[in-house]
Design an enzyme around this catalytic site. Structure first.
Site, PDB file in Angstrom:
ATOM      1  N   GLN A   1    -109.339 -39.566  27.623  1.00  0.00           N
ATOM      2  CA  GLN A   1    -110.190 -40.768  27.676  1.00  0.00           C
ATOM      3  C   GLN A   1    -111.587 -40.451  28.211  1.00  0.00           C
ATOM      4  O   GLN A   1    -112.584 -40.854  27.619  1.00  0.00           O
ATOM      5  CB  GLN A   1    -109.528 -41.831  28.576  1.00  0.00           C
ATOM      6  CG  GLN A   1    -110.218 -43.190  28.502  1.00  0.00           C
ATOM      7  CD  GLN A   1    -109.905 -44.100  29.693  1.00  0.00           C
ATOM      8  OE1 GLN A   1    -109.338 -43.665  30.698  1.00  0.00           O
ATOM      9  NE2 GLN A   1    -110.279 -45.361  29.581  1.00  0.00           N
TER      10      GLN A   1
ATOM     11  N   TYR B   1     -99.197 -38.824  41.822  1.00  0.00           N
ATOM     12  CA  TYR B   1    -100.578 -38.627  41.377  1.00  0.00           C
ATOM     13  C   TYR B   1    -101.547 -38.702  42.564  1.00  0.00           C
ATOM     14  O   TYR B   1    -102.419 -37.845  42.733  1.00  0.00           O
ATOM     15  CB  TYR B   1    -100.887 -39.718  40.348  1.00  0.00           C
ATOM     16  CG  TYR B   1    -102.301 -39.785  39.837  1.00  0.00           C
ATOM     17  CD1 TYR B   1    -102.837 -38.771  39.056  1.00  0.00           C
ATOM     18  CD2 TYR B   1    -103.087 -40.918  40.091  1.00  0.00           C
ATOM     19  CE1 TYR B   1    -104.134 -38.868  38.553  1.00  0.00           C
ATOM     20  CE2 TYR B   1    -104.375 -41.017  39.589  1.00  0.00           C
ATOM     21  CZ  TYR B   1    -104.889 -39.994  38.827  1.00  0.00           C
ATOM     22  OH  TYR B   1    -106.163 -40.101  38.332  1.00  0.00           O
TER      23      TYR B   1
HETATM   24  C1  AKB Z   1    -104.542 -44.402  36.759  1.00  0.00           C
HETATM   25  O1  AKB Z   1    -104.347 -45.612  36.587  1.00  0.00           O
HETATM   26  O2  AKB Z   1    -103.650 -43.598  37.017  1.00  0.00           O
HETATM   27  C2  AKB Z   1    -105.973 -43.895  36.680  1.00  0.00           C
HETATM   28  C3  AKB Z   1    -106.632 -43.841  38.014  1.00  0.00           C
HETATM   29  C4  AKB Z   1    -107.004 -45.090  38.708  1.00  0.00           C
HETATM   30  O3  AKB Z   1    -106.878 -42.783  38.522  1.00  0.00           O
HETATM   31  N1  AKB Z   1    -106.732 -44.707  35.794  1.00  0.00           N
END
Ligand code: AKB
Length: 313
Positions: A13, A143
């Protein structure tokens, strides 16, 4: 000598738009796009393209040496929702790709690195509104943990080895050229596609879930701005807070209805709700504004206009 740039994750993206913008700025042949798989044909045809796994140091080093790369933009990553499903794969991709690039810079094979962090570095104990640059950071997602760890390593490589690494904490990004994949903020892109095709959308977050967001043009401008700033202006070598707007799915639906009155929104929160609930609602980016002059240009009104105009072409 014109500088030579390598983009890892160029078909994603952010990578897609960054590649086009950097090619316009520095020349098509100066910007080497790479990804683990092929993407948009026009993007691949617009300049050099390499199939490349950013976690493989050997092939990455070969490409860097072959094209005499000066700067690397590391945009390859597994986003929040997918990372919850594949924790070890996410950790390996997000961390090993970063170490590979930081080590190339440490060994003076490249001179500058851009690495994106995210609002996901914050967690449920972080103050939600106007979240400060320096505050409680206890991310509760795979993450978020990988991004927070990455920030610590960036700062360490800068302090210890003088690596010129620069980073911003992106909010959710809204764009029309390439779809996001596997994120928690993806609804804010899907909604425009569905509003135009089906006139309805079922949102995977609850109606009052307020999150920080940004239109892609602002994100690309911030990325290039921080990379082109004088090094002494970049005082934060972990990552800078970055902000443009904050809104809820309900506010977004109301905004879209101004253009498409028959648009209907319903809500079916899924596992992504828990991720969203752990993130800030709004971000204080005054440090980025002060240090290198950051200022957003797109609010929700302008973003909706751009999205609907471009997607209906
Ligand atoms: C996600 O939703 O994982 C990403 C971010 C906010 O880093 N768009």
């Amino acid at each position: 000598m014109p500088k030579s740039i390598l983009i890892l994750g160029a078909c994603g993206q952010i990578g897609t738009e960054l590649t086009y913008t950097l090619r316009e700025r520095y020349g098509n042949n100066q910007v080497i796009a790479s990804d683990i798989r092929e993407g948009d044909k026009d993007l691949m045809a617009s300049g050099p393209f390499e199939l490349l796994d950013a976690t493989n140091y050997g092939t990455l080093e070969d490409v860097v040496m072959h094209y005499e790369i000066d700067e690397v933009y590391l945009m390859a990553a597994m986003l929040s929702a997918t990372a919850e499903k594949f924790p070890m794969r996410a950790w390996n991709l997000n961390m090993n790709s970063l170490f590979n690039v930081l080590n190339l810079a440490k060994d003076k094979k490249i001179s500058k690195v851009f690495w994106p962090s995210s609002i996901a570095v914050f967690g449920p104990n972080t103050p939600k509104e106007h979240t400060a640059q320096n505050t409680i950071m206890e991310p509760s997602t795979v993450y978020g943990i990988s991004k927070q760890t990455g920030e610590r390593w960036c700062e360490y490589y800068f302090n210890k080895y003088g690596v010129d690494v620069r980073s911003v904490r992106y909010p959710g990004l809204i764009s029309y050229k390439t779809l996001p994949g596997g994120g928690t903020t993806d609804y804010a892109v899907e909604i425009y596609h569905k509003a135009l095709t089906d006139k309805e959308y079922t949102c995977f977050l609850g109606e009052d879930t307020k999150l920080p967001m940004m239109f892609m043009d602002d994100a690309i401008r911030a990325t290039i701005m921080i990379m082109e700033s004088d090094p002494e202006k970049i005082k934060v070598r972990s990552s800078y807070n970055l902000a443009a707007m904050s809104f809820t799915p309900k506010e977004m639906a109301e905004n879209i209805k101004k253009n498409i009155p028959e648009f209907k929104m319903s809500y079916a929160p899924d596992s992504r709700q828990q991720i969203a609930d752990s993130w800030p609602s709004s971000i204080d980016d005054s440090v980025a504004q002060k240090d290198w002059g950051w200022k957003p240009e797109f609010n929700l009104e302008r973003t909706s206009q751009e999205m609907l105009d471009n997607l209906s072409k």
